[in-house]
Every structure is written in C-alpha cells, then in structure tokens.
Scaffold this motif. Structure first.
Motif, PDB file in Angstrom:
ATOM      1  N   HIS A  24     -19.037   1.079  34.438  1.00 36.18           N
ATOM      2  CA  HIS A  24     -17.625   1.317  34.110  1.00 36.18           C
ATOM      3  C   HIS A  24     -17.106   0.264  33.134  1.00 36.18           C
ATOM      4  O   HIS A  24     -16.012  -0.269  33.290  1.00 36.18           O
ATOM      5  N   ASN A  25     -17.927  -0.035  32.144  1.00 34.75           N
ATOM      6  CA  ASN A  25     -17.578  -1.063  31.174  1.00 34.75           C
ATOM      7  C   ASN A  25     -18.104  -0.650  29.799  1.00 34.75           C
ATOM      8  O   ASN A  25     -19.298  -0.740  29.543  1.00 34.75           O
ATOM      9  N   PHE A  26     -17.198  -0.216  28.937  1.00 32.23           N
ATOM     10  CA  PHE A  26     -17.580   0.241  27.606  1.00 32.23           C
ATOM     11  C   PHE A  26     -17.275  -0.793  26.527  1.00 32.23           C
ATOM     12  O   PHE A  26     -17.375  -0.491  25.344  1.00 32.23           O
ATOM     13  N   GLN A  27     -16.912  -2.013  26.901  1.00 32.79           N
ATOM     14  CA  GLN A  27     -16.626  -3.050  25.912  1.00 32.79           C
ATOM     15  C   GLN A  27     -17.849  -3.400  25.076  1.00 32.79           C
ATOM     16  O   GLN A  27     -17.720  -3.852  23.940  1.00 32.79           O
ATOM     17  N   LYS A  60      -5.503   6.083  22.353  1.00 34.88           N
ATOM     18  CA  LYS A  60      -6.665   5.992  23.238  1.00 34.88           C
ATOM     19  C   LYS A  60      -7.386   7.333  23.308  1.00 34.88           C
ATOM     20  O   LYS A  60      -8.613   7.390  23.204  1.00 34.88           O
ATOM     21  N   GLU A 120      -7.107  -2.331  26.409  1.00 35.82           N
ATOM     22  CA  GLU A 120      -6.601  -1.696  27.629  1.00 35.82           C
ATOM     23  C   GLU A 120      -6.869  -2.570  28.844  1.00 35.82           C
ATOM     24  O   GLU A 120      -6.004  -2.745  29.701  1.00 35.82           O
ATOM     25  N   LYS A 121      -8.059  -3.145  28.904  1.00 36.75           N
ATOM     26  CA  LYS A 121      -8.410  -4.011  30.035  1.00 36.75           C
ATOM     27  C   LYS A 121      -7.538  -5.267  30.051  1.00 36.75           C
ATOM     28  O   LYS A 121      -7.071  -5.690  31.099  1.00 36.75           O
ATOM     29  N   TYR A 135     -13.722   2.107  19.623  1.00 37.59           N
ATOM     30  CA  TYR A 135     -13.599   2.488  21.028  1.00 37.59           C
ATOM     31  C   TYR A 135     -13.757   1.258  21.928  1.00 37.59           C
ATOM     32  O   TYR A 135     -12.993   1.069  22.877  1.00 37.59           O
ATOM     33  N   CYS A 173     -23.262   1.766  30.493  1.00 39.39           N
ATOM     34  CA  CYS A 173     -21.799   1.658  30.433  1.00 39.39           C
ATOM     35  C   CYS A 173     -21.130   2.564  31.457  1.00 39.39           C
ATOM     36  O   CYS A 173     -20.152   2.173  32.096  1.00 39.39           O
ATOM     37  N   GLU A 196     -11.114   7.838  21.984  1.00 39.69           N
ATOM     38  CA  GLU A 196     -12.123   8.233  22.978  1.00 39.69           C
ATOM     39  C   GLU A 196     -12.790   9.544  22.585  1.00 39.69           C
ATOM     40  O   GLU A 196     -14.018   9.677  22.672  1.00 39.69           O
ATOM     41  N   VAL A 214     -10.956  -0.255  24.504  1.00 40.02           N
ATOM     42  CA  VAL A 214     -11.231  -0.495  25.931  1.00 40.02           C
ATOM     43  C   VAL A 214     -10.890  -1.942  26.291  1.00 40.02           C
ATOM     44  O   VAL A 214     -10.291  -2.201  27.336  1.00 40.02           O
ATOM     45  N   ARG A 215     -11.231  -2.867  25.410  1.00 41.69           N
ATOM     46  CA  ARG A 215     -10.921  -4.280  25.667  1.00 41.69           C
ATOM     47  C   ARG A 215      -9.415  -4.509  25.697  1.00 41.69           C
ATOM     48  O   ARG A 215      -8.896  -5.211  26.578  1.00 41.69           O
TER      49      ARG A 215
END
Length: 142
Positions: free
Chosen positions: A75-78, A10, A130-131, A123, A71, A14, A127-128
C-alpha cells in the motif's frame, strides 16, 4: 489547494498512471512480435543485437509487474517516483545503446519512455503529497 481540486487532480493522475502501466507492459510484451510491436526495429538489428533489445523490453515488463505487486501489497506507491526517474533514464540509455552499436533506434522509444516515466513520477509525487497532507491534518479528538 482545496480538497475538490486535489481529488480531481488525483483522479486524473491515477487514471493516467494505470493507463501508462498498461501501455508499458503491453508495449514491452508486443515488442517480441514484428507484426504488432509499437516500435520499428531497424534492419541493422540482427542476431544478438535484435534479441538484446527485445529482451530488455521483456525484462522491463516483468520488472514493472513485480514492482506493481510490491506497491499494491505494501500500500505504498511512492516508489513510483524512482521508477519514473529510471524510465526517463531509459531514453538516454537507448540512445547510448544505439550509438555504441552504431544503429538507429526508433524515436518511438523516447516518446514511450517519456510518457511512462513522467506518468509514474507524477503519480508517485501525488501519493507523497497526499500522504504528507494526511499526516499534517490535526486529528479531532471527540
């Protein structure tokens, strides 16, 4: 995958993503200048054709900035998965632009969009994942 390995991957993805964002915005903005541009603009590019390609790059820098702000505040980088996909499509778009206008396009554009596109997509995927892992972990009720 254990937690330590995931955190390491990660961190690398990142860091690479933010470096690619800097490369993308800087490369796009510097394309306005003949002296500092990452790209070689063919002498066949003159007048409107020259300005079209440079304006595409400026619009791309502005779009990237707006998407990043969206984003960050959401707070959403998907969404970077899709952004990366469209950056990868720019490779074919630039080649098509060159074919239609019968001009050579600098090969650095392909490398530029390949790097930034893959970085954004990877990336977004990270993020997806991880979520999804966060939602799957059982909550401890104490």
């Amino acid at each position: 995958m254990n937690n330590k390995a995931f955190k390491s991957i990660k961190f690398l993805l990142e860091a690479n993503f933010y470096i690619s964002v800097l490369v993308l915005i800087t490369g796009c903005l510097l394309s306005v200048s003949d002296r500092y541009s990452f790209f070689e603009f063919n002498e066949d590019l003159y007048g409107a054709l020259d300005n079209n390609l440079r304006m595409i790059m400026i619009y791309l820098a502005m779009t990237e900035t707006v998407i990043l702000m969206y984003c960050y505040f959401r707070h959403n980088f998907q969404i970077m998965i899709a952004v990366g996909f469209f950056l990868l499509l720019m490779i074919a778009s630039m080649r098509l632009y060159g074919d239609i206008n019968d001009i050579a396009i600098d090969e650095n554009f392909s490398l530029f969009f390949l790097y930034t596109g893959l970085s954004h997509s990877l990336y977004g995927v990270m993020v997806r994942i991880e979520k999804n892992n966060t939602h799957k972990q059982p909550k401890n009720n104490q």
